[in-house]
Design a protein around this motif. Structure first.
Motif, PDB file in Angstrom:
ATOM      1  N   LEU A  80      28.755  36.388  69.870  1.00 24.68           N
ATOM      2  CA  LEU A  80      29.270  37.938  69.490  1.00 24.68           C
ATOM      3  C   LEU A  80      28.859  39.003  70.717  1.00 24.68           C
ATOM      4  CD1 LEU A  80      30.766  39.735  67.369  1.00 24.68           C
ATOM      5  CD2 LEU A  80      28.489  40.325  66.380  1.00 24.68           C
ATOM      6  N   PHE A  81      27.732  38.458  71.567  1.00 25.17           N
ATOM      7  CA  PHE A  81      27.392  39.295  72.472  1.00 25.17           C
ATOM      8  C   PHE A  81      26.849  38.342  73.404  1.00 25.17           C
ATOM      9  CE2 PHE A  81      26.355  41.988  68.718  1.00 25.17           C
ATOM     10  CZ  PHE A  81      27.039  43.012  69.040  1.00 25.17           C
ATOM     11  N   PRO A  82      27.840  37.897  74.351  1.00 27.70           N
ATOM     12  CA  PRO A  82      27.420  36.607  75.329  1.00 27.70           C
ATOM     13  C   PRO A  82      26.487  37.076  76.556  1.00 27.70           C
ATOM     14  CG  PRO A  82      29.791  37.655  75.477  1.00 27.70           C
ATOM     15  CD  PRO A  82      29.236  38.046  74.234  1.00 27.70           C
ATOM     16  N   LEU A  83      26.562  38.391  76.674  1.00 29.39           N
ATOM     17  CA  LEU A  83      25.651  39.065  77.701  1.00 29.39           C
ATOM     18  C   LEU A  83      24.250  39.241  77.207  1.00 29.39           C
ATOM     19  CD1 LEU A  83      25.778  40.313  80.734  1.00 29.39           C
ATOM     20  CD2 LEU A  83      25.641  42.699  79.322  1.00 29.39           C
ATOM     21  N   SER A 113      25.850  44.643  62.182  1.00 32.96           N
ATOM     22  CA  SER A 113      25.123  44.364  61.067  1.00 32.96           C
ATOM     23  C   SER A 113      24.280  43.137  61.363  1.00 32.96           C
ATOM     24  CB  SER A 113      26.241  44.173  59.955  1.00 32.96           C
ATOM     25  OG  SER A 113      26.930  43.107  59.851  1.00 32.96           O
ATOM     26  N   VAL A 114      23.356  42.931  60.482  1.00 31.77           N
ATOM     27  CA  VAL A 114      22.413  41.892  60.565  1.00 31.77           C
ATOM     28  C   VAL A 114      23.273  40.445  60.273  1.00 31.77           C
ATOM     29  CG1 VAL A 114      21.493  41.923  58.320  1.00 31.77           C
ATOM     30  CG2 VAL A 114      20.063  40.552  60.243  1.00 31.77           C
ATOM     31  N   LYS A 115      24.430  40.729  59.108  1.00 31.63           N
ATOM     32  CA  LYS A 115      24.813  39.381  58.848  1.00 31.63           C
ATOM     33  C   LYS A 115      25.794  39.114  60.089  1.00 31.63           C
ATOM     34  CE  LYS A 115      27.873  37.741  55.211  1.00 31.63           C
ATOM     35  NZ  LYS A 115      28.640  37.992  53.851  1.00 31.63           N
ATOM     36  N   ARG A 116      26.682  39.778  60.601  1.00 33.77           N
ATOM     37  CA  ARG A 116      27.319  39.443  61.817  1.00 33.77           C
ATOM     38  C   ARG A 116      26.672  39.009  63.038  1.00 33.77           C
ATOM     39  NH1 ARG A 116      32.058  42.464  64.250  1.00 33.77           N
ATOM     40  NH2 ARG A 116      32.504  40.400  64.763  1.00 33.77           N
ATOM     41  N   TYR A 117      25.569  39.482  63.196  1.00 28.79           N
ATOM     42  CA  TYR A 117      24.726  38.993  64.346  1.00 28.79           C
ATOM     43  C   TYR A 117      24.369  37.709  63.795  1.00 28.79           C
ATOM     44  CZ  TYR A 117      21.305  39.141  68.010  1.00 28.79           C
ATOM     45  OH  TYR A 117      20.652  38.700  69.220  1.00 28.79           O
ATOM     46  N   GLU A 155      25.671  35.408  61.892  1.00 22.98           N
ATOM     47  CA  GLU A 155      26.711  34.515  61.850  1.00 22.98           C
ATOM     48  C   GLU A 155      26.822  33.973  63.431  1.00 22.98           C
ATOM     49  OE1 GLU A 155      29.413  36.067  57.782  1.00 22.98           O
ATOM     50  OE2 GLU A 155      29.530  36.924  59.955  1.00 22.98           O
ATOM     51  N   ALA A 156      26.957  34.924  64.291  1.00 21.92           N
ATOM     52  CA  ALA A 156      27.155  34.460  65.550  1.00 21.92           C
ATOM     53  C   ALA A 156      25.975  33.529  66.235  1.00 21.92           C
ATOM     54  CB  ALA A 156      27.208  35.815  66.498  1.00 21.92           C
ATOM     55  N   LEU A 157      24.712  33.493  65.565  1.00 14.25           N
ATOM     56  CA  LEU A 157      23.916  32.269  66.057  1.00 14.25           C
ATOM     57  C   LEU A 157      24.394  30.986  65.431  1.00 14.25           C
ATOM     58  CD1 LEU A 157      20.502  34.459  65.582  1.00 14.25           C
ATOM     59  CD2 LEU A 157      21.726  33.946  67.739  1.00 14.25           C
ATOM     60  N   ASP A 158      25.262  30.946  64.419  1.00 13.61           N
ATOM     61  CA  ASP A 158      25.423  29.581  63.840  1.00 13.61           C
ATOM     62  C   ASP A 158      24.100  28.759  63.382  1.00 13.61           C
ATOM     63  OD1 ASP A 158      28.353  29.445  64.305  1.00 13.61           O
ATOM     64  OD2 ASP A 158      28.086  28.494  65.916  1.00 13.61           O
ATOM     65  N   ASN A 159      23.266  29.768  62.536  1.00 13.06           N
ATOM     66  CA  ASN A 159      22.272  29.235  61.984  1.00 13.06           C
ATOM     67  C   ASN A 159      22.341  29.197  60.480  1.00 13.06           C
ATOM     68  OD1 ASN A 159      19.632  29.089  60.931  1.00 13.06           O
ATOM     69  ND2 ASN A 159      18.953  28.979  63.184  1.00 13.06           N
ATOM     70  N   THR A 160      22.424  28.035  59.764  1.00 14.33           N
ATOM     71  CA  THR A 160      22.795  28.342  58.215  1.00 14.33           C
ATOM     72  C   THR A 160      21.444  28.749  57.511  1.00 14.33           C
ATOM     73  OG1 THR A 160      24.289  26.141  58.271  1.00 14.33           O
ATOM     74  CG2 THR A 160      23.360  26.816  56.359  1.00 14.33           C
TER      75      THR A 160
END
Length: 1016
Positions: free
Chosen positions: A55-58, A187-191, A193-198
């Protein structure tokens, strides 16, 4: 820059005061970014290359708002979340809302690997903002967070490598305003989710997705204002909810049923309203229930999870359930919870209920499942997880987030997995977590305070300043085998006037643990060393506990000594206290010391001294008993462990020798002597220990049971109770007296630490020891209370000692006593749970048949103590349902034995056979034969799943529908066809005399063997 704010306020007396508050704003508060050249920080905290995600590649720093810490603290603690800017606004708000969470945030800030930096935005000239007119404090704080985020983004925009700032908030309105201001907000959920950590996704607290928000199941909790007024007026009662260990739908404030508990959880501080008299019932304590498994619930979860495969937002509909109570002719007041004043929610260890998982393996959709806490007092918890199948068979940790009135169960989230169920190390970690035992490794900060010489530390000449040199005395220690943390040692010598000098020498821990430093804080937090079957969780680092402070033989050690002059009758002529240096001449076990006493050929000085101490100890003990001190008992056992695996291979009863009593008497005498001294110096803040007098109601059932045997229990004073126990002897049943002392122990109150200024002098009394004052002085290696007492004693005997407020602050001392009482209680429970765990390991794949004694009668079951193993188990009074039998549409198992209030017994109402006595009866003290095994449900096939339970089945007396056939005679029904009659005049300990039937000729021989086995 100095800002001033003026306002007026009215005092209680009616005066109007002008108040001026000063607020300093500065230009030199650093950003702490490693690559920043503008700020003049010498040691940056935020990394030059923070993390990125889809989500935040930078690379970016995170600025969370208050609710992120309050609701997602478990996520924030994970290593994947780093380089976080904690704003002063947020930190102060968290501290105001929750001190425990504030401490966890401070711990993250102090962890250098997390890169958490506190930015004082409220004192920075460019980030401080005034509260606007008509703006709420919450809106002002949200705006302050956005302003600080914007400043940070502008301040670091030219950093190389390039870094951005992301504001994290679950408040949609706050996010929208931030984005409108040109900020990055998520949001914490979207952040996550972008980590791909179940695992991290499962840890997100998202109660709204788990609450169906439709059917109202529970009553609304009253507002704090309403509760406060109701408590003051007497309409409501305030108290701490304690749930029955046998029935999680019962509360100790006479609250029965799910509806009346109204979302309160064990440990919550609640407000209760009495129900109308028409709804009163008997005191519910004493009914055993298992977790119910309603068909409606299973169908609801199954339907929900089927929908979840295509729709992540599937929810669950719950149905309300009430508990069934047992009524008698004497109704007791009952109440209902109308509000929760303070929650006691914490992290819980347990497992996912296999029956609540209905999706096919391999599905990655998040589903709602039910979690069972290992602590049966806790209700099931509904959580949402993507790992349901992989977590089956695991012990996991779950935290409660909320309990809406529309949700049948509390709603929580997954935190982490501990490991496979049944694994010894996993189960040990579970019991430590469940009993709130700190077992983390000592931090580098703590270890840095240890002597730099390490194990090579020795007593130096400067250590003798203010100390007496006792190295020439014949000091020795007597401890259990394998003891390495030796707190105490003894010596005795004859005086010219015919009296004796006796010294108790205690490890001088306070020489190494200084007030207020991080080691002292850690020891205060741990409170006590915790002893498990296979290991020890130390209060102090091992270098101190087992080496530098331990009074080992043949090495010089620092000690704090209590020296008496005793006459021949062991009466105190005088006593003094001094810091000292000793060199113990021998470190003996109880058995080795006993052998020296018994072997008349041994005439060395150490042995002669032990014999003298033993004679004096006997006189001290007799005098204590004459004063009313109690001699109680507990069914303690010792496991013999296999050397490599540490698995239990044998169990034996702990045997007490004369030398156990020898050490105990002088430790008691030292504790009493020290208590008098510190109370004299600190009348308002001495740390003491009391044992309250138990109320008469605690003895009612015990008195009724022994009265049928012609025995009277007089508990009006500890002396009369002691005499009653001494006289309660049944010659043909030698175990009876010990059993009675075990049961009397359970009538006692809990001994507690207290601050002398918080109780009246008569309340100082220690009931069990029959002394007017008492404290703990003799074990500072393993008890923090003793560390505090050492400091108070040192101040009491040395006028040159300067001591801070910690020794005189009554409130602080009172608070510390509360912490130590909690830690002590948890340590005891953890030790018992460890014994239970190893008992399960010992009985795994075993079936044993042993004699036991009925020690408690419940409404629908009875509890049996098996002396040989020191274990207790529940035998149910209902007909057994075959484990694999289909119960669909079948009525619940009917009780075969019913509870009789008058006799506190379970009995049948129908005759067993023509010509036989009309009743079978189970009463306190009755001897029974039971079969012991482990109901190993770790594969989740049984009720609830994943719990290992000690299973106790009745062999004798034979009660159709309850008793089972023994392993030796399972194919011979006649071998167990023994019925039992209740003869009120027969000794209850012998149980109901077996009536020999035709073809059964083993009665007398079995009785002989049973009598022999009872003498364990």
């Amino acid at each position: 820059m100095l800002r001033q704010k003026q306002f007026v306020k009215k005092t209680k007396s009616g005066k109007v005061l002008k108040v001026v508050k000063e607020h300093y704003l500065r230009d030199d508060i650093w950003c702490s970014a490693e690559a920043c050249k503008e700020c003049e920080h010498t040691e940056s905290i935020l990394s030059a290359t923070p993390s990125t995600n889809k989500l935040f590649p930078l690379p970016h720093y995170i600025i969370p708002d208050t609710n992120i810490f309050m609701n997602q603290i478990d996520v924030m603690e994970k290593s994947q979340i780093n380089n976080v800017i904690v704003l002063q606004t947020v930190l102060e708000e968290v501290k105001h809302l929750s001190l425990p969470i504030h401490k966890r945030v401070r711990d993250m800030i102090s962890n250098k690997e997390k890169h958490f930096y506190v930015f004082s935005n409220e004192h920075h000239r460019e980030t401080f903002i005034e509260k606007l007119k008509d703006e709420s404090p919450n809106d002002r704080n949200d705006r302050a967070i956005r302003v600080a985020t914007k400043w940070y983004g502008n301040h670091i925009q030219n950093l190389k490598p390039k870094v951005s700032v992301v504001m994290m908030t679950d408040d949609a309105a706050n996010r929208s305003k931030a984005i409108a201001d040109g900020l990055q907000a998520v949001s914490v959920k979207r952040y996550i989710e972008a980590l791909d950590n179940t695992e991290l996704l499962d840890m997100i607290s998202d109660a709204k997705e788990l609450d169906d928000g439709q059917q109202m199941i529970y009553a609304e909790h009253l507002s704090p204002t309403h509760l406060s007024g109701g408590i003051k007026s007497g309409k409501y009662y305030q108290g701490k909810l304690g749930i029955s260990s046998h029935n999680y739908l019962e509360g100790t404030i006479l609250i029965v049923g799910r509806e009346n508990l109204n979302r309160a959880v064990d440990g919550d501080i609640i407000a209760v309203e009495l129900l109308p008299k028409s709804e009163w019932r008997t005191t519910p304590t004493g009914v055993v229930i298992d977790e119910e498994e309603e068909k409606e619930e299973e169908e609801s979860l199954k339907a929900e999870q089927t929908a979840a495969a295509s729709n992540e937002d599937a929810t669950m509909t719950d149905a309300s359930v009430s508990s069934d109570g047992t009524k008698t002719d004497t109704p007791q007041p009952c109440g209902k919870v109308v509000g929760v004043i303070r929650r006691n929610w914490r992290q819980y260890c347990g497992f996912i209920d296999r029956k609540s998982v209905h999706t096919p393996a391999g599905s990655s959709a998040p589903i709602n499942v039910l979690f069972y806490a290992m602590e049966t007092k806790i209700p099931k918890i509904k959580i949402r997880t993507r790992q349901a199948h992989s977590l089956l068979g695991q012990r996991i940790i779950v935290s409660i987030d909320s309990w809406p009135k529309t949700s049948r169960y509390p709603i929580g989230h997954f935190i982490r997995s501990l490991g496979d169920a049944g694994d010894k190390s996993t189960e040990t970690e579970v019991l430590l977590l469940e009993h709130d035992v700190p077992f983390h490794e000592f931090s580098k900060q703590v270890l840095s305070l240890l002597p730099v010489e390490g194990e090579n530390w020795v007593v130096k000449p400067e250590h003798f300043n203010g100390r007496e040199d006792f190295r020439s005395l014949n000091v020795c220690s007597i401890d259990p085998p394998g003891c390495t943390d030796i707190d105490d040692a003894l010596h005795v010598s004859s005086l010219p006037n015919g009296n004796y000098e006796v010294g108790v020498h205690i490890a001088d821990v306070t020489h190494f643990v200084k007030p207020g430093n991080v080691m002292d804080q850690e020891a205060a937090s741990r409170g006590t060393t915790v002893y498990l079957v296979d290991k020890r969780i130390d209060m102090l680092p091992g270098l101190l506990g087992t080496n530098l402070c331990s009074l080992r033989s043949n090495v010089e050690r620092l000690s704090f000594s209590c020296i008496w002059e005793l006459n021949e009758n062991a009466e105190i002529v005088n006593v003094r206290f001094t810091k000292s240096v000793i060199a113990s001449k021998a470190s003996l076990t109880y058995e080795e010391a006993q052998n020296r006493i018994d072997d008349e050929r041994m005439q060395d000085d150490i042995t002669k001294g032990i014999r003298t101490l033993n004679q004096l100890a006997k006189k001290l003990k007799q005098r204590r008993l004459d004063m009313g001190a109690l001699t109680l008992a507990s069914p303690e056992v010792r496991f013999n462990l296999e050397r490599d695996t540490q698995d239990p291979v044998d169990v034996e009863m702990k045997e007490l020798k004369e030398t156990n009593a020898l050490v105990e008497e002088f430790m008691l005498l030292a504790n009493i002597s020290v208590a008098r001294k510190i109370y004299e110096k600190f009348p308002d803040s001495a740390m003491l220990r009391c044992h309250p007098t138990p109320p008469a109601t605690n003895f009612e059932k015990l008195e009724k049971a022994v009265a049928r045997m012609g025995i009277t229990i007089d508990h009006s004073t500890s002396k009369t109770l002691s005499e009653s126990l001494d006289n309660a002897v049944i010659p043909e049943e030698p175990y009876f007296n010990k059993l009675l002392r075990i049961m009397t122990t359970r009538c006692m109150m809990q001994a507690l630490y207290f601050c002398s200024g918080s109780l009246t002098v008569p309340e100082f009394k220690h009931y069990g020891l029959a002394t007017d004052i008492y404290t703990h002085f003799t074990s500072p290696i393993r008890r923090y209370s003793d560390v505090m007492v050492h400091r108070q004693l040192h101040a009491a005997i040395d006028p040159s000692i300067s001591y801070g407020g910690e020794l005189t602050d009554k409130e602080a001392m009172n608070e510390l006593c509360g912490v130590l009482n909690h830690r002590n209680r948890m340590a005891q429970q953890a030790a018992r749970s460890s014994v239970e765990l190893f008992t399960h390991l010992f009985f795994k794949n075993k079936v044993e048949e042993e004699e036991g004694y009925v020690i408690r009668i419940l409404k629908n079951a009875f509890i049996v103590l098996v002396p040989k193993y020191g274990i207790e188990g529940i035998v149910y009074a209902s007909a057994k349902v075959p484990k694999n039998a289909s119960t669909e549409g079948a009525p619940a198992a009917q009780p075969i034995l019913v509870y009789n209030t008058e006799t506190d017994s379970l009995q049948s109402t129908e005759p067993l056979d023509e010509g036989q006595a009309p009743k079978v009866q189970i009463q306190l003290f009755q001897k029974v034969m039971v079969q012991i095994s482990i109901d190993d449900d770790l594969k989740g096939g049984g009720e609830g799943g994943m719990r290992q339970k000690l299973k106790m089945d009745l062999l004798k007396p034979w009660i159709e529908g309850i008793s089972v056939h023994g392993i030796c005679n399972k194919d011979d029904p006649e071998a167990h066809a023994v019925t039992s009659t209740a003869d009120p005049t027969a000794p209850l300990l012998n149980g109901d005399a077996p009536r020999k039937r035709e073809g059964h000729s083993k009665g007398k021989e079995e009785q002989k063997r049973a009598s022999k086995r009872s003498r364990v």
